[in-house]
Design a protein around this motif. Structure first.
Motif, short mmCIF file in Angstrom:
data_model
loop_
_atom_site.label_atom_id
_atom_site.label_comp_id
_atom_site.label_asym_id
_atom_site.label_seq_id
_atom_site.Cartn_x
_atom_site.Cartn_y
_atom_site.Cartn_z
N PRO A 211 34.18 25.06 34.11
CA PRO A 211 34.15 23.73 33.96
C PRO A 211 34.52 22.98 32.63
O PRO A 211 34.01 23.73 31.49
N LEU A 212 34.70 21.87 32.60
CA LEU A 212 34.87 21.20 31.07
C LEU A 212 33.53 20.93 30.66
O LEU A 212 32.65 20.62 31.39
N LEU A 213 33.31 20.91 29.33
CA LEU A 213 32.04 20.54 28.66
C LEU A 213 32.05 19.14 28.16
O LEU A 213 32.33 18.88 26.94
N GLY A 214 31.94 18.13 29.21
CA GLY A 214 31.88 16.65 28.77
C GLY A 214 33.62 16.15 28.72
O GLY A 214 34.28 16.83 28.99
N ALA A 215 33.64 14.83 28.67
CA ALA A 215 34.89 14.17 28.74
C ALA A 215 35.78 14.53 29.91
O ALA A 215 36.68 14.77 30.04
#
Length: 285
Positions: A211-215
């Motif tokens: 998964p993305l780390l923020g934004a």
């Protein structure tokens, strides 16, 4: 972030998209989907008809708008383009594209800029070919403005070539919804624009990987094929070709079958529907 109760402005949405693509880039760069380890070549992302439409690139200059990792950008250089420029608003993507192109004995250049600022960022340079697509137009709020920018970036006689996911494919949604019959195609989203931007908040991107780390927030705008054609014509370009195809460069749906050319299509017993389109516009000489 915007204050509670206030809708973000278009510039704020575009900045959110930039942050989102910065966050996506590390995931994409190590994904099997893009195959930057050598398992996929730049040419894999092109349908056979694209090279037919573009013609011989030797001696010609090419600009790839919204180039992301520069995968397709490198293919133009490999096909003999005299000079190829990739432009993208994501600093992370441009840094990755430059790393991938480092040491290549080709005339490749990558520029970080929003597509709306491309004319200034490229110091008024003009190109024989302006190429864009495969998930780019949905991030543009105003196609008329974009087409005028493309017109300005072209030399007289130059070609704007857009190869994009068909609005019908976008209407079918990213993946089949839970509980749907295997291979069943159903409309989940608008085909036509007019309802404003679509906000998404997802920690997962379209590739494999973590998964993305923020934004995680991004915004998209719906555009029908008619919108794209009208924008190109309105900018003063002559429409020289419009194709629709049932091919995709990866299996969007589980039932898709791989063709001999490496691209994918739905099985014979599924509805035969357009999944991508190609629009070719020429700036009058």
């Amino acid at each position: 972030m915007t204050p509670a109760g206030r809708e973000p402005t278009v510039p704020e949405m575009l900045r959110a998209n930039e942050r989102n693509w910065d966050a996506r880039t590390p995931v994409h760069a190590t994904s099997d989907f893009y195959g930057l380890d050598g398992s996929r070549s730049p040419a894999d992302w092109f349908a056979p008809f694209e090279w037919e439409d573009l013609g011989d690139l030797h001696g010609r200059t090419v600009l790839h708008l919204q180039c992301h990792l520069g995968t397709e950008t490198r293919a133009f250089a490999e096909r003999g383009a005299a000079h190829t420029v990739g432009l993208d608003f994501s600093g992370e993507a441009i840094a990755q594209a430059r790393r991938l192109a480092a040491g290549a004995e080709r005339s490749l250049e990558f520029v970080r800029a929003d597509v709306h600022d491309a004319v200034a960022a490229l110091d008024g340079r003009r190109f024989d070919v302006v190429y864009t697509g495969k998930g780019a137009l949905c991030y543009l709020p105003d196609l008329a403005r974009w087409a005028q920018i493309a017109h300005t970036l072209l030399r007289p006689g130059g070609v704007l070539y857009v190869v994009e996911f068909h609005p019908l494919l976008n209407s079918l949604g990213p993946v089949p919804q839970p509980g749907e019959e295997q291979g069943q195609l159903r409309l989940h989203r608008d085909y036509l624009g007019g309802r404003g931007p679509v906000r998404s908040d997802s920690a997962h991107t379209y590739t494999d990987g973590p998964p993305l780390l923020g934004a995680t927030v991004s915004y998209e705008w719906r555009h029908g094929i008619g919108d794209a054609v009208q924008a190109v014509v309105g900018a003063g370009l002559r429409v020289a070709g419009l194709r629709e195809t049932d091919l995709l460069p990866w299996p969007r749906f589980p039932s898709m079958r791989r063709e001999e050319n490496g691209w994918w299509r739905l099985p014979d017993d599924a509805p035969k529907v357009p999944l991508m389109f190609a629009l070719r516009g020429v700036r009058p000489a």
